[in-house]
Design a protein around this motif. Structure first.
Motif, PDB file in Angstrom:
ATOM      1  N   ILE A 120     -40.507  57.645  42.450  1.00  0.00           N
ATOM      2  CA  ILE A 120     -39.465  56.997  42.932  1.00  0.00           C
ATOM      3  C   ILE A 120     -38.839  56.157  41.856  1.00  0.00           C
ATOM      4  CG2 ILE A 120     -38.813  55.246  44.487  1.00  0.00           C
ATOM      5  CD1 ILE A 120     -40.520  56.661  46.651  1.00  0.00           C
ATOM      6  N   ILE A 121     -39.787  55.436  41.226  1.00  0.00           N
ATOM      7  CA  ILE A 121     -39.422  54.125  40.048  1.00  0.00           C
ATOM      8  C   ILE A 121     -38.817  55.122  38.992  1.00  0.00           C
ATOM      9  CG2 ILE A 121     -40.397  52.687  38.344  1.00  0.00           C
ATOM     10  CD1 ILE A 121     -40.547  51.720  41.299  1.00  0.00           C
ATOM     11  N   THR A 122     -39.292  56.171  38.608  1.00  0.00           N
ATOM     12  CA  THR A 122     -38.728  56.977  37.497  1.00  0.00           C
ATOM     13  C   THR A 122     -37.265  57.382  37.811  1.00  0.00           C
ATOM     14  OG1 THR A 122     -40.987  57.875  36.942  1.00  0.00           O
ATOM     15  CG2 THR A 122     -38.832  59.173  36.268  1.00  0.00           C
ATOM     16  N   GLU A 123     -36.973  57.804  39.059  1.00  0.00           N
ATOM     17  CA  GLU A 123     -35.849  58.132  39.609  1.00  0.00           C
ATOM     18  C   GLU A 123     -34.704  56.965  39.511  1.00  0.00           C
ATOM     19  OE1 GLU A 123     -36.355  59.718  43.568  1.00  0.00           O
ATOM     20  OE2 GLU A 123     -36.816  61.508  42.773  1.00  0.00           O
ATOM     21  N   ARG A 124     -35.262  55.551  39.818  1.00  0.00           N
ATOM     22  CA  ARG A 124     -34.527  54.431  39.578  1.00  0.00           C
ATOM     23  C   ARG A 124     -34.213  54.248  38.356  1.00  0.00           C
ATOM     24  NH1 ARG A 124     -37.784  51.215  44.438  1.00  0.00           N
ATOM     25  NH2 ARG A 124     -37.027  52.441  46.107  1.00  0.00           N
ATOM     26  N   GLU A 125     -35.281  54.295  37.409  1.00  0.00           N
ATOM     27  CA  GLU A 125     -34.916  53.999  36.130  1.00  0.00           C
ATOM     28  C   GLU A 125     -33.957  54.986  35.499  1.00  0.00           C
ATOM     29  OE1 GLU A 125     -39.003  54.165  34.650  1.00  0.00           O
ATOM     30  OE2 GLU A 125     -39.258  52.134  34.906  1.00  0.00           O
ATOM     31  N   ASN A 126     -34.172  56.262  36.113  1.00  0.00           N
ATOM     32  CA  ASN A 126     -32.987  57.430  35.327  1.00  0.00           C
ATOM     33  C   ASN A 126     -31.778  56.954  35.872  1.00  0.00           C
ATOM     34  OD1 ASN A 126     -35.054  58.637  34.149  1.00  0.00           O
ATOM     35  ND2 ASN A 126     -35.279  60.077  35.762  1.00  0.00           N
ATOM     36  N   ILE A 127     -31.367  56.470  37.012  1.00  0.00           N
ATOM     37  CA  ILE A 127     -30.115  56.015  37.635  1.00  0.00           C
ATOM     38  C   ILE A 127     -29.793  54.924  36.533  1.00  0.00           C
ATOM     39  CG2 ILE A 127     -29.013  55.025  39.402  1.00  0.00           C
ATOM     40  CD1 ILE A 127     -30.677  56.209  41.442  1.00  0.00           C
ATOM     41  N   TRP A 128     -30.534  53.845  36.468  1.00  0.00           N
ATOM     42  CA  TRP A 128     -29.947  52.960  35.547  1.00  0.00           C
ATOM     43  C   TRP A 128     -29.875  53.110  34.122  1.00  0.00           C
ATOM     44  CZ3 TRP A 128     -29.011  47.945  36.252  1.00  0.00           C
ATOM     45  CH2 TRP A 128     -28.967  47.101  35.266  1.00  0.00           C
ATOM     46  N   ASP A 129     -30.578  54.186  33.361  1.00  0.00           N
ATOM     47  CA  ASP A 129     -30.251  54.680  32.240  1.00  0.00           C
ATOM     48  C   ASP A 129     -28.864  55.593  32.065  1.00  0.00           C
ATOM     49  OD1 ASP A 129     -32.549  53.726  30.947  1.00  0.00           O
ATOM     50  OD2 ASP A 129     -33.857  55.676  31.338  1.00  0.00           O
ATOM     51  N   ASN A 130     -28.710  56.060  33.133  1.00  0.00           N
ATOM     52  CA  ASN A 130     -27.436  56.729  33.149  1.00  0.00           C
ATOM     53  C   ASN A 130     -26.149  55.998  33.178  1.00  0.00           C
ATOM     54  OD1 ASN A 130     -28.665  59.387  33.035  1.00  0.00           O
ATOM     55  ND2 ASN A 130     -28.725  59.585  35.243  1.00  0.00           N
ATOM     56  N   GLU A 131     -26.342  54.917  34.181  1.00  0.00           N
ATOM     57  CA  GLU A 131     -25.353  54.072  33.991  1.00  0.00           C
ATOM     58  C   GLU A 131     -25.142  53.193  32.758  1.00  0.00           C
ATOM     59  OE1 GLU A 131     -23.065  53.761  36.435  1.00  0.00           O
ATOM     60  OE2 GLU A 131     -23.981  55.370  37.451  1.00  0.00           O
ATOM     61  N   TRP A 132     -26.084  52.975  32.225  1.00  0.00           N
ATOM     62  CA  TRP A 132     -26.308  52.240  30.753  1.00  0.00           C
ATOM     63  C   TRP A 132     -25.491  52.965  29.751  1.00  0.00           C
ATOM     64  CZ3 TRP A 132     -28.409  47.415  30.140  1.00  0.00           C
ATOM     65  CH2 TRP A 132     -28.415  46.866  28.834  1.00  0.00           C
ATOM     66  N   LYS A 133     -25.746  54.307  29.730  1.00  0.00           N
ATOM     67  CA  LYS A 133     -25.143  55.367  28.700  1.00  0.00           C
ATOM     68  C   LYS A 133     -23.859  55.605  29.154  1.00  0.00           C
ATOM     69  CE  LYS A 133     -29.420  58.086  28.151  1.00  0.00           C
ATOM     70  NZ  LYS A 133     -30.132  59.506  28.677  1.00  0.00           N
ATOM     71  N   THR A 134     -23.421  55.408  30.433  1.00  0.00           N
ATOM     72  CA  THR A 134     -21.966  55.495  30.746  1.00  0.00           C
ATOM     73  C   THR A 134     -21.206  54.333  30.087  1.00  0.00           C
ATOM     74  OG1 THR A 134     -22.330  56.864  32.714  1.00  0.00           O
ATOM     75  CG2 THR A 134     -20.330  55.601  32.672  1.00  0.00           C
ATOM     76  N   MET A 135     -21.869  52.977  30.287  1.00  0.00           N
ATOM     77  CA  MET A 135     -21.205  51.820  29.662  1.00  0.00           C
ATOM     78  C   MET A 135     -21.067  51.824  28.200  1.00  0.00           C
ATOM     79  SD  MET A 135     -22.326  48.968  27.968  1.00  0.00           S
ATOM     80  CE  MET A 135     -24.037  48.642  28.503  1.00  0.00           C
ATOM     81  N   ILE A 136     -22.005  52.462  27.432  1.00  0.00           N
ATOM     82  CA  ILE A 136     -21.962  52.463  26.144  1.00  0.00           C
ATOM     83  C   ILE A 136     -20.638  53.667  25.739  1.00  0.00           C
ATOM     84  CG2 ILE A 136     -23.055  53.378  23.781  1.00  0.00           C
ATOM     85  CD1 ILE A 136     -25.514  51.962  25.009  1.00  0.00           C
ATOM     86  N   LEU A 137     -20.724  54.615  26.489  1.00  0.00           N
ATOM     87  CA  LEU A 137     -19.771  55.616  26.133  1.00  0.00           C
ATOM     88  C   LEU A 137     -18.167  55.003  26.383  1.00  0.00           C
ATOM     89  CD1 LEU A 137     -18.731  58.499  25.268  1.00  0.00           C
ATOM     90  CD2 LEU A 137     -18.955  59.026  27.732  1.00  0.00           C
ATOM     91  N   ARG A 138     -17.946  54.251  27.401  1.00  0.00           N
ATOM     92  CA  ARG A 138     -16.987  53.642  27.825  1.00  0.00           C
ATOM     93  C   ARG A 138     -16.399  52.747  26.587  1.00  0.00           C
ATOM     94  NH1 ARG A 138     -18.504  51.457  32.143  1.00  0.00           N
ATOM     95  NH2 ARG A 138     -18.742  49.349  31.172  1.00  0.00           N
ATOM     96  N   GLU A 139     -17.274  51.911  26.365  1.00  0.00           N
ATOM     97  CA  GLU A 139     -17.194  50.762  25.320  1.00  0.00           C
ATOM     98  C   GLU A 139     -16.597  51.568  23.971  1.00  0.00           C
ATOM     99  OE1 GLU A 139     -16.502  47.450  25.515  1.00  0.00           O
ATOM    100  OE2 GLU A 139     -16.392  47.851  27.563  1.00  0.00           O
ATOM    101  N   SER A 140     -17.407  52.522  23.622  1.00  0.00           N
ATOM    102  CA  SER A 140     -17.181  53.366  22.334  1.00  0.00           C
ATOM    103  C   SER A 140     -15.979  54.104  22.272  1.00  0.00           C
ATOM    104  CB  SER A 140     -18.332  54.365  22.199  1.00  0.00           C
ATOM    105  OG  SER A 140     -19.533  53.706  22.045  1.00  0.00           O
ATOM    106  N   LEU A 141     -15.426  54.476  23.590  1.00  0.00           N
ATOM    107  CA  LEU A 141     -14.192  55.298  23.662  1.00  0.00           C
ATOM    108  C   LEU A 141     -13.006  54.221  23.392  1.00  0.00           C
ATOM    109  CD1 LEU A 141     -14.715  57.606  26.686  1.00  0.00           C
ATOM    110  CD2 LEU A 141     -13.704  58.311  24.590  1.00  0.00           C
ATOM    111  N   GLN A 142     -13.298  52.962  24.178  1.00  0.00           N
ATOM    112  CA  GLN A 142     -12.178  51.727  24.180  1.00  0.00           C
ATOM    113  C   GLN A 142     -12.207  51.402  22.605  1.00  0.00           C
ATOM    114  OE1 GLN A 142      -9.850  50.773  26.152  1.00  0.00           O
ATOM    115  NE2 GLN A 142     -10.757  52.577  27.419  1.00  0.00           N
ATOM    116  N   GLU A 143     -13.292  51.376  21.726  1.00  0.00           N
ATOM    117  CA  GLU A 143     -13.042  51.094  20.458  1.00  0.00           C
ATOM    118  C   GLU A 143     -12.630  52.003  19.656  1.00  0.00           C
ATOM    119  OE1 GLU A 143     -13.716  48.652  17.087  1.00  0.00           O
ATOM    120  OE2 GLU A 143     -13.946  48.204  19.250  1.00  0.00           O
TER     121      GLU A 143
END
Length: 204
Positions: free
Chosen positions: A119-142
């Motif tokens: 369960i903890i791993t699944e939650r961390e994976n959700i967080w990691d995926n959202e984190w990666k999405t944020m970085i991609l979004r900012e990189s696209l905007q840049e």
């Protein structure tokens, strides 16, 4: 000032937040509000509860940063923010009565240590995926800011919309060779920006 602008400066975002810099907090919301809200939603919070999680996470972080002393060895900001957010999600569930229902459920009572680890791993994976999405979004905007609209359009049509090179070349009236060059140019900016953001946001 964009999220990328501030995280590439000499003063790190976390230290700017500690100093209660208004621009830094604006960037915090720009970068992390979607991460926190989307994480909370995927953990099962309705929209209103997810927004509460965002506000409470921010308040806890503000209090924490008052006595914060930067030490690279003690962990990363990414991990700290995850722990605070997860605790606020649990608090939100508790207020909504979901925790007691889970504790009384047969599934919860039979959970093993392996189940908890999963369960903890699944939650961390959700967080990691959202984190990666944020970085991609900012990189696209840049990238979008640093090239002209026609160059970005070449990248957008081929890479994001997955159209064929031939179709886009005809649509934009450019040669396939120039189309490929424009795509590569934008992709390089995205990759370079993402690497810098990962270094500044995850390695600090």
């Amino acid at each position: 000032m964009s999220g990328y602008d501030i995280v590439k400066t000499r003063e790190t975002l976390i230290m700017a937040l500690k100093q209660d810099d208004e621009k830094a907090w604006a960037v915090f919301y720009e970068l992390y509000a979607p991460v926190i809200i989307n994480f909370a939603r995927k953990r099962g919070c309705p929209k209103e509860l997810a927004e509460d999680v965002l506000q409470e996470t921010t308040m806890v972080l503000m209090r924490y940063l008052k006595n914060f002393q930067y030490d690279r060895k003690k962990g990363r900001f990414k991990s700290l923010l995850f722990k605070i957010t997860e605790s606020k999600v649990i608090d939100a569930f508790r207020r909504a009565g979901k925790i007691s229902r889970l504790r009384n459920s047969e599934l919860f009572s039979k959970a093993t240590s392996e189940d908890h680890a999963r369960i903890i791993t699944e939650r961390e994976n959700i967080w990691d995926n959202e984190w990666k999405t944020m970085i991609l979004r900012e990189s696209l905007q840049e990238a979008k800011k640093r090239v002209n609209s026609r160059v970005f359009k070449c990248f957008e049509e081929v890479y994001l919309k997955e159209k064929s090179v031939e179709e886009v070349a005809e649509q934009l009236k450019v040669s396939p060779n120039l189309l490929a060059q424009n795509k590569f140019r934008v992709m390089k900016i995205i990759v370079d920006t993402a690497k810098k953001m990962i270094h500044n946001l995850e390695k600090s």
